[in-house]
Design a protein around this motif. Structure first.
Motif, short mmCIF file in Angstrom:
data_model
loop_
_atom_site.label_atom_id
_atom_site.label_comp_id
_atom_site.label_asym_id
_atom_site.label_seq_id
_atom_site.Cartn_x
_atom_site.Cartn_y
_atom_site.Cartn_z
N THR A 91 0.83 -1.20 0.00
CA THR A 91 0.00 0.00 0.00
C THR A 91 0.87 1.25 0.00
O THR A 91 1.72 1.41 0.88
CB THR A 91 -0.92 0.02 1.24
OG1 THR A 91 -1.67 -1.18 1.25
CG2 THR A 91 -1.86 1.21 1.18
N HIS A 269 -16.44 -0.54 0.45
CA HIS A 269 -15.24 -1.32 0.16
C HIS A 269 -14.56 -0.90 -1.14
O HIS A 269 -13.45 -1.37 -1.42
CB HIS A 269 -15.58 -2.81 0.14
CG HIS A 269 -15.93 -3.35 1.49
ND1 HIS A 269 -14.99 -3.63 2.46
CD2 HIS A 269 -17.14 -3.60 2.07
CE1 HIS A 269 -15.58 -4.07 3.55
NE2 HIS A 269 -16.88 -4.06 3.35
N ASP A 270 -15.19 -0.03 -1.92
CA ASP A 270 -14.53 0.47 -3.12
C ASP A 270 -13.76 1.76 -2.85
O ASP A 270 -13.25 2.40 -3.78
CB ASP A 270 -15.54 0.70 -4.25
CG ASP A 270 -16.66 1.67 -3.87
OD1 ASP A 270 -16.77 2.00 -2.67
OD2 ASP A 270 -17.42 2.08 -4.76
N PRO A 272 -10.52 2.77 -0.84
CA PRO A 272 -9.39 2.22 -0.06
C PRO A 272 -9.17 2.90 1.28
O PRO A 272 -8.88 2.24 2.28
CB PRO A 272 -8.19 2.40 -1.00
CG PRO A 272 -8.79 2.40 -2.37
CD PRO A 272 -10.11 3.08 -2.23
N GLN A 276 -9.12 1.07 5.03
CA GLN A 276 -8.02 1.16 5.99
C GLN A 276 -8.49 1.76 7.31
O GLN A 276 -8.14 1.27 8.39
CB GLN A 276 -6.89 2.01 5.40
CG GLN A 276 -6.17 1.36 4.23
CD GLN A 276 -5.40 0.11 4.64
OE1 GLN A 276 -4.94 0.00 5.77
NE2 GLN A 276 -5.28 -0.83 3.73
#
Length: 296
Positions: A91, A269-270, A272, A276
């Protein structure tokens, strides 16, 4: 390092945690993007690998066995470490803007200790916090106006598809130094009528023989807590998140029982950054609630 048999697949543990926390293979399958039969097969494979039954069917769905409960705590910690390692190498530095919703009382009690470390480790992330009642937060989330949100989930299905952070009974709360709960008719401070907590309170009071009245109405739970702190009415809360000066009262004090509620988390969930931050909030809640449980 946690001692687990060699060759155990983190995906098996992830599916197990989702089933154990949500009580449903179907919901876990939706979360990980697998079929229900595939997740069921994962659970059988994990049980065969460890040689013990991990899940059993209870009144509210699948629940961990004693061995499953032991594994659940360790699986959570292992997955956090696993995800941290992967994120550390794959990431890029987190940056950008993320919109977080929270009921005002959660924002006051829970979020400072949870968000401060995230802000320190990710200084390029701007977190916009929106405080509204849970019903409004859910509407905003589903309308795409929030990237993730905490909310209170009852028995109305609002928590479907969300991560359960905590579950326990809703409580009547009153000023610690004043016997407000003995007044008749009972003065009650409620949030506006669309609030799930308020609906639960009205239903419980109407189902009892207790005379009562709405003495104060507030747009926020923090406002209702202020009324209770002043000794003007009883209100509602979760035992683990009460401001100083309030105490729990209940059936032993002549008040009707209230149903269970959950603190839950919806994450887009789309996005990021939302994923996190959601992981950080989930881990922070577990740490806070374990501390409360140890002190109780």
């Amino acid at each position: 390092m946690l001692a687990l048999p060699p060759g155990i697949d983190p995906d098996l543990l992830r599916s197990f945690v989702l089933v154990a926390e949500g009580g449903s293979v179907t919901r876990a399958a939706q979360h990980v993007g697998r079929t229900q039969s595939a997740v069921s097969m994962q659970m059988r494979r994990l049980e065969d690998m460890l040689g013990q039954p991990l899940l059993t069917r209870g009144a509210r769905g699948l629940v961990p066995t004693s061995h499953g409960t032991w594994l659940l705590d360790r699986a959570r910690r292992l997955l956090e470490m696993h995800d941290e390692i992967i994120a550390g190498f794959r990431t890029p530095e987190l940056a950008g803007h993320v919109r977080l919703g929270s009921p005002d009382d959660y924002a006051l009690v829970w979020l400072p200790e949870i968000l401060a470390p995230f802000a320190q480790s990710h200084p390029a992330v701007e977190i916009e916090v929106v405080c509204l009642p849970s019903t409004d937060l859910l509407r905003c989330f589903h309308a795409g106006e929030l990237d993730l949100t905490l909310f209170s989930a009852g028995m109305d299905g609002a928590g479907l598809g969300a991560e359960r952070l905590w579950r326990g009974p809703l409580r009547w709360v009153s000023a610690a130094a004043l016997p407000v709960h003995l007044r008749r008719p009972l003065p009650v401070a409620l949030c506006r009528t669309g609030c799930a907590w308020s609906r639960a309170a009205v239903q419980a009071l109407d189902g009892s023989a207790l005379p009562w009245r709405v003495a104060y109405s507030s747009a926020s739970q923090t406002g209702a807590h202020a009324i209770a702190l002043a000794g003007l009415a009883v209100t509602l809360g979760l035992a683990g998140s009460l401001p100083s000066g309030l105490r729990v009262v209940g059936p032993e004090d002549g008040l009707p029982s209230l149903p269970d509620f959950e603190i839950a988390l919806h994450v887009r969930h789309d996005v990021p950054l939302a994923v996190q931050l959601g992981r950080h909030i989930s881990a922070g809640f577990r740490a806070e609630l374990e501390t409360i449980g140890a002190a109780a």
